[in-house]
Design a protein around this motif. Structure first.
Motif, PDB file in Angstrom:
ATOM      1  N   GLU A 236      39.052  57.635  39.627  1.00 40.44           N
ATOM      2  CA  GLU A 236      38.740  56.255  39.161  1.00 40.44           C
ATOM      3  C   GLU A 236      39.851  55.495  38.397  1.00 40.44           C
ATOM      4  O   GLU A 236      39.675  54.199  38.683  1.00 40.44           O
ATOM      5  N   ASN A 237      41.027  56.223  37.505  1.00 38.24           N
ATOM      6  CA  ASN A 237      41.608  55.887  36.807  1.00 38.24           C
ATOM      7  C   ASN A 237      42.679  54.968  37.942  1.00 38.24           C
ATOM      8  O   ASN A 237      43.074  54.043  37.617  1.00 38.24           O
ATOM      9  N   ILE A 238      42.679  56.354  38.904  1.00 36.61           N
ATOM     10  CA  ILE A 238      43.790  56.142  40.569  1.00 36.61           C
ATOM     11  C   ILE A 238      43.408  54.364  40.977  1.00 36.61           C
ATOM     12  O   ILE A 238      44.145  53.978  41.567  1.00 36.61           O
ATOM     13  N   ALA A 239      41.503  54.578  41.116  1.00 36.70           N
ATOM     14  CA  ALA A 239      41.330  53.276  41.828  1.00 36.70           C
ATOM     15  C   ALA A 239      41.126  52.180  40.574  1.00 36.70           C
ATOM     16  O   ALA A 239      42.118  50.855  41.254  1.00 36.70           O
ATOM     17  N   THR A 240      41.265  52.217  39.712  1.00 34.91           N
ATOM     18  CA  THR A 240      41.471  51.572  39.067  1.00 34.91           C
ATOM     19  C   THR A 240      42.876  50.400  39.101  1.00 34.91           C
ATOM     20  O   THR A 240      43.333  48.482  38.996  1.00 34.91           O
ATOM     21  N   ALA A 241      43.757  51.179  38.600  1.00 31.54           N
ATOM     22  CA  ALA A 241      44.709  51.211  38.395  1.00 31.54           C
ATOM     23  C   ALA A 241      46.071  50.658  39.588  1.00 31.54           C
ATOM     24  O   ALA A 241      46.311  49.360  40.001  1.00 31.54           O
ATOM     25  N   THR A 242      45.076  50.829  41.059  1.00 28.46           N
ATOM     26  CA  THR A 242      45.972  50.679  42.281  1.00 28.46           C
ATOM     27  C   THR A 242      45.085  49.479  43.219  1.00 28.46           C
ATOM     28  O   THR A 242      45.854  48.352  43.645  1.00 28.46           O
ATOM     29  N   THR A 243      43.719  49.064  42.639  1.00 30.47           N
ATOM     30  CA  THR A 243      42.910  48.355  42.509  1.00 30.47           C
ATOM     31  C   THR A 243      43.627  46.728  41.902  1.00 30.47           C
ATOM     32  O   THR A 243      44.250  45.862  42.809  1.00 30.47           O
ATOM     33  N   ALA A 244      43.819  47.164  40.810  1.00 33.55           N
ATOM     34  CA  ALA A 244      44.999  46.226  40.177  1.00 33.55           C
ATOM     35  C   ALA A 244      46.577  45.543  40.426  1.00 33.55           C
ATOM     36  O   ALA A 244      46.561  44.594  40.566  1.00 33.55           O
ATOM     37  N   ASN A 245      46.829  46.353  40.450  1.00 34.45           N
ATOM     38  CA  ASN A 245      48.325  46.602  41.296  1.00 34.45           C
ATOM     39  C   ASN A 245      48.317  45.718  42.886  1.00 34.45           C
ATOM     40  O   ASN A 245      48.832  44.832  43.009  1.00 34.45           O
ATOM     41  N   PHE A 246      47.272  45.864  43.147  1.00 30.50           N
ATOM     42  CA  PHE A 246      47.042  44.873  44.479  1.00 30.50           C
ATOM     43  C   PHE A 246      46.579  43.550  44.329  1.00 30.50           C
ATOM     44  O   PHE A 246      47.509  42.853  45.677  1.00 30.50           O
ATOM     45  N   TYR A 247      46.022  43.445  43.668  1.00 26.37           N
ATOM     46  CA  TYR A 247      45.697  41.799  42.985  1.00 26.37           C
ATOM     47  C   TYR A 247      46.609  41.650  42.325  1.00 26.37           C
ATOM     48  O   TYR A 247      47.396  40.068  42.168  1.00 26.37           O
ATOM     49  N   ARG A 248      47.364  41.442  41.667  1.00 27.00           N
ATOM     50  CA  ARG A 248      48.805  41.250  41.392  1.00 27.00           C
ATOM     51  C   ARG A 248      49.851  41.697  41.998  1.00 27.00           C
ATOM     52  O   ARG A 248      50.579  39.658  41.939  1.00 27.00           O
ATOM     53  N   LEU A 249      50.017  42.187  43.080  1.00 32.25           N
ATOM     54  CA  LEU A 249      51.301  41.129  43.714  1.00 32.25           C
ATOM     55  C   LEU A 249      50.842  40.428  45.238  1.00 32.25           C
ATOM     56  O   LEU A 249      51.487  39.522  45.662  1.00 32.25           O
ATOM     57  N   PHE A 250      49.364  40.863  45.419  1.00 24.85           N
ATOM     58  CA  PHE A 250      49.008  40.172  46.524  1.00 24.85           C
ATOM     59  C   PHE A 250      47.889  38.564  45.529  1.00 24.85           C
ATOM     60  O   PHE A 250      46.364  39.035  45.983  1.00 24.85           O
ATOM     61  N   ASP A 251      48.347  38.103  45.613  1.00 21.82           N
ATOM     62  CA  ASP A 251      48.218  36.984  44.265  1.00 21.82           C
ATOM     63  C   ASP A 251      47.327  36.191  44.924  1.00 21.82           C
ATOM     64  O   ASP A 251      46.337  35.095  43.729  1.00 21.82           O
ATOM     65  N   LYS A 252      47.078  36.393  46.083  1.00 26.96           N
ATOM     66  CA  LYS A 252      46.084  34.785  46.878  1.00 26.96           C
ATOM     67  C   LYS A 252      45.207  35.754  47.092  1.00 26.96           C
ATOM     68  O   LYS A 252      44.572  35.051  47.606  1.00 26.96           O
ATOM     69  N   VAL A 253      45.080  36.906  47.525  1.00 23.51           N
ATOM     70  CA  VAL A 253      43.451  37.635  47.489  1.00 23.51           C
ATOM     71  C   VAL A 253      42.994  37.306  46.216  1.00 23.51           C
ATOM     72  O   VAL A 253      43.234  37.459  45.480  1.00 23.51           O
ATOM     73  N   PRO A 254      41.352  36.543  46.862  1.00 21.64           N
ATOM     74  CA  PRO A 254      40.343  36.902  45.708  1.00 21.64           C
ATOM     75  C   PRO A 254      39.628  38.364  45.047  1.00 21.64           C
ATOM     76  O   PRO A 254      39.748  38.756  46.368  1.00 21.64           O
ATOM     77  N   LYS A 255      39.885  38.151  44.141  1.00 23.07           N
ATOM     78  CA  LYS A 255      38.968  39.268  44.148  1.00 23.07           C
ATOM     79  C   LYS A 255      38.167  39.636  44.647  1.00 23.07           C
ATOM     80  O   LYS A 255      36.533  38.769  44.892  1.00 23.07           O
ATOM     81  N   PHE A 256      37.407  41.094  44.933  1.00 19.30           N
ATOM     82  CA  PHE A 256      36.166  41.223  44.863  1.00 19.30           C
ATOM     83  C   PHE A 256      35.255  40.899  45.061  1.00 19.30           C
ATOM     84  O   PHE A 256      34.969  40.908  43.819  1.00 19.30           O
ATOM     85  N   ASN A 257      33.894  40.250  45.760  1.00 18.50           N
ATOM     86  CA  ASN A 257      32.911  39.653  44.773  1.00 18.50           C
ATOM     87  C   ASN A 257      31.222  39.801  45.708  1.00 18.50           C
ATOM     88  O   ASN A 257      31.592  39.474  46.952  1.00 18.50           O
ATOM     89  N   GLU A 258      31.212  40.667  45.427  1.00 18.23           N
ATOM     90  CA  GLU A 258      30.029  40.983  46.304  1.00 18.23           C
ATOM     91  C   GLU A 258      29.250  40.218  47.328  1.00 18.23           C
ATOM     92  O   GLU A 258      28.706  40.242  48.241  1.00 18.23           O
TER      93      GLU A 258
END
Length: 263
Positions: A236-258
């Protein structure tokens, strides 16, 4: 929990012909988004079409460094494509001295042009490097690459430090799960949690326990699970961190919305 596959090739054989199943498997494994990587003019057209049809898929534009004879994008074309709302990175680009020998001035020129496109567009670079780590890092520094990721990291701690010192992120693929990858595993322990991404490079390099089978974005979960065990952390911590890192780097990608998935 949410995971993101930061590097895959959904237009390649074995994935494109079963895309609905591949996307369903992603969802079943909490892989909410994936970045489809451009490696040629033809592949860019294919992955952009996929990204336009599926809200959870984004694309990059670039020419892979392993083919001297492929048709190039001009700098102007790279910048034009970079303005598309679903194009969020420049690459895959870089240096490859494993498959390419002799006078590689063409490869250096191509890499430099992609770095310039990333700098001008302010999109991150997706960097491929094989048997060329020092020259790759030198070019990133010389051309003042502003941001990016070393994809499918296959180097040691020394190279990881060089990349991190340049402000780059490091992405680990299924290779990190292989028994014969102790140096990569050491680098994965060394890399700060806020600079790690996870990827499949699908359909290649399936992680243990899927090694030897065609890879797909859903399997990025196995890589994340391995990294958690390797680092004494939780999935869970790896998933949370790597997801946050992805959004920080690829900041053009909107956060996932169900809700997007219901459109």
């Amino acid at each position: 929990m949410q995971l993101i596959d930061s590097h895959c090739h959904l237009n390649f054989e074995g994935l494109a012909d079963r895309l609905p199943e591949v996307l369903a498997n992603m969802a079943d494994n909490q892989v909410k988004q994936a970045l489809a990587i451009g490696v040629s003019k033809k592949s860019f057209a294919e992955i952009l079409a996929i990204a336009e049809q599926h809200p959870q898929i984004y694309a990059t534009v670039g020419i892979h460094p392993d083919d001297p004879d492929t048709e190039e994008f001009t700098l102007a074309e790279l910048l034009e494509h970079a303005r598309h709302p679903k194009v969020v990175g420049i690459g895959e680009t870089g240096l490859d001295y494993h498959w390419c020998k002799g006078d590689l001035a063409w490869q250096h020129r191509r890499f430099a042009e992609h770095i310039e496109a990333a700098n001008q567009s302010r999109l991150p670079l997706i960097v491929h490097t094989r048997d060329a780590a020092d020259d790759t890092m030198s070019m990133l520094k010389t051309h003042q690459a502003h941001a990016g990721v070393i994809h499918c990291f296959t180097e040691d701690v020394r190279v990881a430090k060089l990349a991190l010192d340049l402000g780059f992120y490091i992405s680990f693929s299924g290779i990190v799960t292989f028994k014969n990858a102790p140096l990569i595993q050491e680098a994965a322990r060394y890399t700060p949690l806020d600079r790690i991404l996870v990827e499949t490079d699908a359909p290649f390099l399936a992680p243990v326990p899927k090694r030897g089978k065609p890879n797909e974005p859903a399997y990025v979960r196995h890589t994340a699970e391995f990294l958690a065990q390797l680092r004494g952390d939780t999935l869970e911590n790896i998933a949370t961190a790597t997801t946050a890192n992805f959004y920080r780097l690829f900041d053009k990608v909107p956060k996932f919305n169900e809700a997007q998935m219901l459109i």
